[in-house]
Scaffold this active site. Structure first.
Site, PDB file in Angstrom:
ATOM      1  N   LYS A 153       0.626  -1.288  -0.279  1.00 29.64           N
ATOM      2  CA  LYS A 153      -0.022  -0.009   0.031  1.00 29.64           C
ATOM      3  C   LYS A 153       0.911   1.369   0.004  1.00 29.64           C
ATOM      4  CE  LYS A 153      -3.877   1.782   2.846  1.00 29.64           C
ATOM      5  NZ  LYS A 153      -4.755   1.714   4.246  1.00 29.64           N
ATOM      6  N   SER A 175     -12.479   0.395   1.377  1.00 31.85           N
ATOM      7  CA  SER A 175     -11.077   1.033   1.631  1.00 31.85           C
ATOM      8  C   SER A 175     -10.669   0.825   3.018  1.00 31.85           C
ATOM      9  CB  SER A 175     -11.413   2.580   1.145  1.00 31.85           C
ATOM     10  OG  SER A 175     -12.083   2.975   2.242  1.00 31.85           O
ATOM     11  N   SER A 193      -9.649  -0.787   7.445  1.00 32.66           N
ATOM     12  CA  SER A 193      -9.048  -0.613   6.338  1.00 32.66           C
ATOM     13  C   SER A 193      -8.362  -1.792   5.770  1.00 32.66           C
ATOM     14  CB  SER A 193      -8.057   0.356   6.086  1.00 32.66           C
ATOM     15  OG  SER A 193      -8.318   1.833   6.184  1.00 32.66           O
TER      16      SER A 193
END
Ligand SMILES: *[C@@H]1O[C@H](CO)[C@@H](O)[C@H](O)[C@H]1NC(C)=O
Ligand SMILES: *[C@@H]1O[C@H](CO)[C@@H](O)[C@H](O)[C@H]1NC(C)=O
Ligand SMILES: *[C@@H]1O[C@H](CO)[C@@H](O)[C@H](O)[C@H]1NC(C)=O
Ligand SMILES: *[C@@H]1O[C@H](CO)[C@@H](O)[C@H](O)[C@H]1NC(C)=O
Ligand SMILES: *[C@@H]1O[C@H](CO)[C@@H](O)[C@H](O)[C@H]1NC(C)=O
Ligand SMILES: *[C@@H]1O[C@H](CO)[C@@H](O)[C@H](O)[C@H]1NC(C)=O
Ligand SMILES: *[C@@H]1O[C@H](CO)[C@@H](O)[C@H](O)[C@H]1NC(C)=O
Length: 600
Positions: A224, A303, A329
């Site tokens: 990420k 998300s 998340s």
């Protein structure tokens, strides 16, 4: 100059002397090249792995079979085959190539343009007898007349690894990456055709064999884009932020640990902006939301670790994807994309050089499609934990999270409830126990700490999460970024997506005392949950029980739905338990059920 040893199984490109040697020894100014073999694109990195030596330095019984390959110009794809079979014949070759095909998605018949057979047995005169027929390898390999020869020691060739190129059809990646061989990374220069897609390069699986020091050798990893990686920019889902700061000079220790275990970083994945929860598509202004591969392909990927979740769900060529979880998340994308995904105990791994939402709540998680691999990665990644000899013997079933007692009212077949229930029954059998149904809200009323006025968890924790994430992120990320941007852009504001803007606006309205008050409430909850609900401290099982709740019931959430303006994440729900109690929380796909253990 490196003289690498030949590994047993690999496929490589061999460069001849006709190519400019300089660009091979130094990565400066060279960003690698792309070749198409058959109809498959491959990437050749700018630096060779080593020289490929024949003659004096090579073992005298190694054989290079040139099968119509062009060894005088350009690069030739060859397969290096190690064997101690003194009669190397078609059967020996077939079984090795079958192994390549089943183990690796990069190796292809194209790599039989040349073959380097490295003999490691003891016989004085090993013999190679390959039959003169094209056999099952198609027209690629013309084995009609095999010329077997040794290259003289005056010829030096460079050895390059082969990477296969894939299209990022889900638009999950911000960019592909390739190691510079010196601890840093470059953005991948290669690009294959595709609609608005990035290109990702993955190395052959044949290069790697895991061992105790590198148990995850060759596992392909996506990260990420809130984790810093040496020589790459961190964008945090914001284009102005990406451009504002120079490439990072260090790799976050959390990511370095995975690389040290042998994982191969193949790219940075998209995050919703500054890791705040955003709904596809209308909240995603700066970046386009990645595509969830499930259903019709137009479901919200959830998300904020959207890129990591959608990529791992969609791409068989990817093994792991790292995300983060502050308020859900990891768990949201795991549920929406059908993956194993976790929030670990708070503090399980360093979050230095990672963009914070709230250091008191932030955690680093990892997605997997395979439970065993997931466990292996977790054991390597999260250090400093004790192992326990037994599983907990108690299962807690919160009626208020599931909506009703499944014992009193068994859910009808074909419903999400029936799937949850089937999972719980299996777990009951495995643990040799039966569930204990509880009502968390009722237990709060009955057992809440003396002197705490909050009549419900909703009142105690209504603003706790929102207060912490906004106050922390304003101080640690928003204000420094806005100041830096204004200083270099004539006083202008950077563009910020609606969701972080609304949240930061809420945070700016709070009195400064709110953070201490929020931390006090968080601690009240943590202590209560650990003493009244999931009790810790058991010598054999760590936590006394496993707490199950439904994460996702498989409902649809279309990405072309307009959902209205973003709001501040107030309120309390079961998914906030782990956030405040600092417990690990794991999503099990298919069952949609989440487990909470208390480990600390
Ligand atoms: C191997 O290459 C051929 C063409 O060279 C291609 O058609 C085929 O799809 C490739 N196989 C794999 C598994 O990539
Ligand atoms: C060589 O032989 C040994 C013993 O049979 C075997 O374990 C090993 O894997 C072989 N090595 C190669 C490279 O084939
Ligand atoms: C790395 O970057 C940080 C932050 O920009 C800076 O403070 C530090 O001095 C840099 N370190 C090196 C070795 O360049
Ligand atoms: C399961 O638990 C019961 C007691 O609840 C015990 O009698 C039985 O031996 C256990 N079975 C196994 C296989 O451990
Ligand atoms: C807990 O107490 C509150 C306030 O008295 C009440 O509204 C609520 O219904 C109670 N909840 C349960 C589950 O007993
Ligand atoms: C939660 O906080 C919001 C904003 O302060 C407030 O409007 C709402 O009434 C609160 N709800 C509860 C249950 O306390
Ligand atoms: C803390 O809990 C009290 C109730 O005990 C509540 O009134 C207050 O709003 C909470 N504050 C925060 C910041 O969570």
């Amino acid at each position: 100059m490196r003289y690498g040893k030949l590994h047993s199984w690999e496929l490589i490109f061999v460069g001849s002397l006709l190519l400019p040697t300089q660009s091979f020894v130094s990565a400066d100014g060279s960003s690698g090249q792309t070749v198409i073999l058959g109809d498959v694109p491959f990437f050749i990195p700018p630096s060779p792995v080593s020289q490929f030596l024949f003659g004096e330095d090579a073992k005298s019984r190694d054989l290079l079979l040139s099968v119509g390959g062009d060894f005088t110009g350009g690069l030739v794809p060859i397969s290096v085959i190690a064997t101690n079979n003194s009669m190397f014949d078609d059967d020996a070759l077939d079984s090795i190539l079958e192994g390549y095909k089943s183990k690796d998605d990069v190796w292809n018949v194209s790599f039989l343009a040349g073959m380097y057979i490295s003999y490691s047995g003891g016989a004085r005169n090993p013999s190679i007898s390959l039959l003169a027929s094209p056999k099952q390898w198609g027209n690629q390999l013309v084995l009609r007349h095999v010329s077997v020869y040794l290259i003289s020691c005056t010829k030096i060739r460079w050895r390059f690894q082969a990477f296969r190129l894939y299209n990022d059809e889900q638009q999950s990646f911000l960019y592909g990456t390739v190691s510079d061989g010196q601890g840093g990374f470059q953005q991948l220069s290669a690009h294959v055709d595709g609609a608005a897609t990035e290109t990702i390069a993955v190395p052959s699986r044949l290069y790697f064999s895991p061992d105790v020091d590198k148990p995850l050798a060759g596992k392909r990893l996506a990260v990420k884009d809130i984790y810093d990686v040496k020589d790459l920019r961190t964008g945090c889902g914001n284009r102005a932020f990406y451009n504002q700061y120079q490439p990072k000079n260090t790799t976050a220790p959390a990511i370095q640990r995975l690389l040290d275990g042998g994982m191969v970083l193949v790219g940075k994945t998209k995050t919703s902006q500054f890791a705040n929860g955003e709904t596809a598509t209308d909240d995603w202004v700066d970046l386009h939301a990645p595509y969830n591969p499930r259903g019709d392909g137009y479901q919200d990927g959830s998300s904020s670790s959207t890129g990591s979740g959608t990529a791992l769900a969609a791409y068989e060529w990817l093994d792991f994807a790292v995300g983060s979880d502050t308020g859900g998340s990891m768990r949201g994308p795991a549920g929406a994309n059908g993956l194993f995904g976790n929030r670990p105990s708070h503090g399980a791994v360093s979050l230095d050089d990672v963009m914070p939402l709230s250091p008191e709540l932030d955690t680093a998680g990892i997605f997997s499609r395979d439970a065993k691999l997931w466990a292996q990665a977790g054991h390597w990644w999260y250090q400093g934990f004790k192992s326990f000899s037994k599983f907990p013997s108690k299962i807690l079933f919160p009626i208020d999270s599931f909506g009703s007692s499944f014992l009193a009212n068994p859910p009808p077949a074909g419903t999400a409830g029936a799937i949850f229930n089937a999972f719980i029954v299996k777990l009951e059998t495995f643990l040799n126990t039966t569930r204990t149904e509880i009502n968390v809200a009722g237990l709060w009323n009955a057992t809440k700490p003396l002197g705490v006025s909050a009549p419900s968890l909703r009142v105690l924790l209504n603003t706790t999460y929102a207060d912490l994430i906004t106050l922390d992120q304003i101080q640690l990320v928003a204000d420094p970024f806005i100041d830096d941007y204004k200083a270099s852009h004539g006083g202008r504001m950077p563009f910020i997506n609606p969701t972080p803007l609304v949240r930061w606006g809420y945070g700016r309205s709070l009195p400064p005392t709110r953070k201490d008050e929020a931390l006090t409430n968080k601690t009240i909850f943590l202590d209560w949950f650990g003493s009244e609900i999931v009790k810790g401290g058991n010598k054999e099982t760590c936590s006394e029980s496993i707490f199950l709740y439904p994460q996702s019931s498989g409902g649809t959430n279309y990405r072309n739905r307009y959902i209205g303006p973003p709001s501040t994440p107030l309120g309390f729900s079961t998914s906030r338990i782990a956030v405040h109690a600092e417990t690990p929380d794991m999503v099990v796909p298919g069952e949609g059920t989440l487990l909470v253990f208390l480990e600390r």
